[in-house]
Design an enzyme around this catalytic site. Structure first.
Site, PDB file in Angstrom:
ATOM      1  N   GLU A   1      -0.465   7.886  46.289  1.00  0.00           N
ATOM      2  CA  GLU A   1      -1.103   6.575  46.638  1.00  0.00           C
ATOM      3  C   GLU A   1      -2.329   6.905  47.744  1.00  0.00           C
ATOM      4  O   GLU A   1      -3.371   6.345  47.512  1.00  0.00           O
ATOM      5  CB  GLU A   1      -0.067   5.443  47.001  1.00  0.00           C
TER       6      GLU A   1
ATOM      7  N   GLY B   1       3.883   7.868  47.908  1.00  0.00           N
ATOM      8  CA  GLY B   1       2.983   7.445  48.760  1.00  0.00           C
ATOM      9  C   GLY B   1       1.811   8.515  48.960  1.00  0.00           C
ATOM     10  O   GLY B   1       0.667   8.278  49.483  1.00  0.00           O
TER      11      GLY B   1
ATOM     12  N   GLU C   1       9.233   6.761  42.496  1.00  0.00           N
ATOM     13  CA  GLU C   1       9.700   5.493  43.052  1.00  0.00           C
ATOM     14  C   GLU C   1      10.903   4.935  42.136  1.00  0.00           C
ATOM     15  O   GLU C   1      12.145   4.600  42.723  1.00  0.00           O
ATOM     16  CB  GLU C   1       8.737   4.472  43.268  1.00  0.00           C
TER      17      GLU C   1
ATOM     18  N   ALA D   1       6.116   8.342  50.816  1.00  0.00           N
ATOM     19  CA  ALA D   1       6.529   7.698  52.299  1.00  0.00           C
ATOM     20  C   ALA D   1       7.795   8.470  52.877  1.00  0.00           C
ATOM     21  O   ALA D   1       8.732   8.970  52.143  1.00  0.00           O
ATOM     22  CB  ALA D   1       6.961   6.328  51.808  1.00  0.00           C
TER      23      ALA D   1
HETATM   24  N1  COA Z   1      10.478  11.677  52.759  1.00  0.00           N
HETATM   25  C1  COA Z   1      11.268  12.196  53.693  1.00  0.00           C
HETATM   26  N2  COA Z   1      11.584  13.602  53.655  1.00  0.00           N
HETATM   27  C2  COA Z   1      11.225  14.454  52.716  1.00  0.00           C
HETATM   28  C3  COA Z   1      10.218  13.634  51.742  1.00  0.00           C
HETATM   29  C4  COA Z   1      10.143  12.417  51.628  1.00  0.00           C
HETATM   30  N3  COA Z   1       9.426  11.572  50.728  1.00  0.00           N
HETATM   31  N4  COA Z   1       9.987  14.673  50.756  1.00  0.00           N
HETATM   32  C5  COA Z   1      10.461  15.645  51.378  1.00  0.00           C
HETATM   33  N5  COA Z   1      11.105  15.538  52.544  1.00  0.00           N
HETATM   34  C6  COA Z   1      11.859  16.487  53.190  1.00  0.00           C
HETATM   35  C7  COA Z   1      13.271  16.869  52.718  1.00  0.00           C
HETATM   36  O1  COA Z   1      14.343  15.826  53.081  1.00  0.00           O
HETATM   37  C8  COA Z   1      13.608  18.320  53.301  1.00  0.00           C
HETATM   38  O2  COA Z   1      13.955  17.869  54.826  1.00  0.00           O
HETATM   39  P1  COA Z   1      15.286  18.854  55.352  1.00  0.00           P
HETATM   40  O3  COA Z   1      14.929  20.221  55.183  1.00  0.00           O
HETATM   41  O4  COA Z   1      15.294  18.281  56.737  1.00  0.00           O
HETATM   42  O5  COA Z   1      16.308  18.278  54.314  1.00  0.00           O
HETATM   43  C9  COA Z   1      12.076  18.960  53.528  1.00  0.00           C
HETATM   44  O6  COA Z   1      11.194  17.904  53.137  1.00  0.00           O
HETATM   45  C10 COA Z   1      11.890  19.739  52.015  1.00  0.00           C
HETATM   46  O7  COA Z   1      12.293  18.960  50.942  1.00  0.00           O
HETATM   47  P2  COA Z   1      13.131  19.691  49.895  1.00  0.00           P
HETATM   48  O8  COA Z   1      13.731  18.652  49.008  1.00  0.00           O
HETATM   49  O9  COA Z   1      14.253  20.604  50.573  1.00  0.00           O
HETATM   50  O10 COA Z   1      12.261  20.653  49.252  1.00  0.00           O
HETATM   51  P3  COA Z   1      12.173  21.103  47.608  1.00  0.00           P
HETATM   52  O11 COA Z   1      11.127  22.203  47.360  1.00  0.00           O
HETATM   53  O12 COA Z   1      13.638  21.289  47.163  1.00  0.00           O
HETATM   54  O13 COA Z   1      11.904  19.716  46.694  1.00  0.00           O
HETATM   55  C11 COA Z   1      10.274  17.768  46.710  1.00  0.00           C
HETATM   56  C12 COA Z   1      10.148  19.054  47.000  1.00  0.00           C
HETATM   57  C13 COA Z   1       8.953  17.306  47.071  1.00  0.00           C
HETATM   58  C14 COA Z   1      10.424  17.791  44.908  1.00  0.00           C
HETATM   59  C15 COA Z   1      11.653  16.879  46.985  1.00  0.00           C
HETATM   60  O14 COA Z   1      11.585  17.059  48.519  1.00  0.00           O
HETATM   61  C16 COA Z   1      11.556  15.570  46.640  1.00  0.00           C
HETATM   62  O15 COA Z   1      11.585  15.126  45.580  1.00  0.00           O
HETATM   63  N6  COA Z   1      10.928  14.474  47.902  1.00  0.00           N
HETATM   64  C17 COA Z   1      10.909  13.179  47.570  1.00  0.00           C
HETATM   65  C18 COA Z   1       9.750  12.626  46.791  1.00  0.00           C
HETATM   66  C19 COA Z   1       9.859  11.186  46.590  1.00  0.00           C
HETATM   67  O16 COA Z   1      10.687  10.646  46.178  1.00  0.00           O
HETATM   68  N7  COA Z   1       8.671  10.459  47.011  1.00  0.00           N
HETATM   69  C20 COA Z   1       8.372   9.130  47.012  1.00  0.00           C
HETATM   70  C21 COA Z   1       9.050   8.574  48.092  1.00  0.00           C
HETATM   71  S1  COA Z   1       8.793   6.808  47.952  1.00  0.00           S
END
Ligand code: COA
Length: 258
Positions: free
Chosen positions: A115, A112, A135, A66
């Site tokens: 999910e 999400g 989460e 999400a």
């Molecule tokens: N919500 C909002 N933005 C998200 C996102 C999420 N769930 N997952 C990734 N993004 C965005 C990042 O903020 C970033 O945006 P920006 O460039 O404007 O800062 C972009 O996507 C790329 O992510 P980044 O974290 O820079 O890439 P990475 O390769 O270092 O890491 C992930 C990738 C997927 C491991 C990491 O983005 C992450 O942990 N995301 C969240 C996952 C999460 O907690 N999901 C559950 C949500 S309830």
């Protein structure tokens, strides 16, 4: 342009839905969830579409969860609404959808995103996919059906281990625990999903719809009710023209043409 964050493409009787926010790893914001809902509603009215394949645009992600930026300031009241609306419009909507939905997991499927894949009828992943529930590291829990759908598919032990530790699992491990049905090379993911869609399309759409409904009950209701539901859908098939078609094709040693 209507579905900008969601691209839709049609190939024969298959509709492809592409989550299209690659710059945000296809994070599921409200607007994207609404677009999935409207695309599916349109597909439900289109008799020519038999199977849906849902995947992510880009090399990195199916969906990384999400959109965290949308709920960072929420209190419980708004969070309750987010969870309920999301389930109603997308997650439960997909699970109960009249046509089968295949998740083609092309990268991160987190929170999400996982999910969403779990709501689909069948999951296939490419070998670069990583799946998990981060989460609890954010101070919350999965709210779009992840707690019970993961437990149903992979067992309570796996669900607790993955959700409590936030450990991301590889596509290979996902295959081993039954979370996905097939593991492919990156460039073969959509071909494999299409092959599975073609296998489904050999069979009666009415029977497929009935099977999905009956299977969705399993484990969620008493054994007696599951048994009654199955008998209800089983028997209703006998009044459908596709039953006559299937049985008569078998008796005449032909393949049915559904
Ligand atoms: N919500 C909002 N933005 C998200 C996102 C999420 N769930 N997952 C990734 N993004 C965005 C990042 O903020 C970033 O945006 P920006 O460039 O404007 O800062 C972009 O996507 C790329 O992510 P980044 O974290 O820079 O890439 P990475 O390769 O270092 O890491 C992930 C990738 C997927 C491991 C990491 O983005 C992450 O942990 N995301 C969240 C996952 C999460 O907690 N999901 C559950 C949500 S309830």
């Amino acid at each position: 342009m209507e579905h900008e964050e969601l691209l839709t493409k049609r190939k024969g009787k298959i509709a492809f839905l592409y989550l299209n926010r690659p710059e945000k790893f296809n994070a599921l914001n409200i607007s994207l969830l609404n677009k999935i809902n409207s695309a599916l509603k349109a597909i439900s009215k289109d008799d020519k579409i038999r199977v849906i394949i849902l995947t992510g645009i880009g090399e990195k992600a199916f969906a990384a969860g999400a959109d965290i930026s949308e709920f960072s300031e929420f209190k419980s009241k708004e969070a309750m609404e987010l969870s309920k609306k999301g389930k109603e419009k997308v997650f439960d909507f997909i699970e109960e959808f009249s046509k089968p939905v295949i998740a083609a997991i092309n990268g991160y499927a987190l929170g999400g995103g996982l999910e969403l894949a779990l709501s689909c009828d069948i999951r296939i992943a490419s070998n670069n996919a990583l799946m998990g529930f981060p989460e609890t590291s954010l101070g919350t829990i999965p709210g779009y059906g992840g707690t019970y759908r993961l437990a149903e598919i992979a067992g309570k032990g796996i669900a607790k281990e993955m959700i409590l530790t936030c450990r991301k699992i590889s596509a290979k491990e996902a295959l081993e625990i039954g979370l996905i049905s097939y593991l492919t090379e990156k460039n073969e993911l959509l071909d494999k999903a299409t092959e599975v869609a073609n296998q489904i399309m050999m069979n009666s759409p009415n029977a497929i719809n009935s099977a999905i409904k009956a299977i969705n009950y399993s484990g969620r209701d008493s054994k007696k009710n599951c048994s009654e539901i199955e008998s209800k859908y089983f028997s209703k098939c006998f009044d459908h023209p596709e039953f006559k078609k299937g049985v008569s094709a078998f008796l005449n040693k032909r393949k049915p043409n559904f």
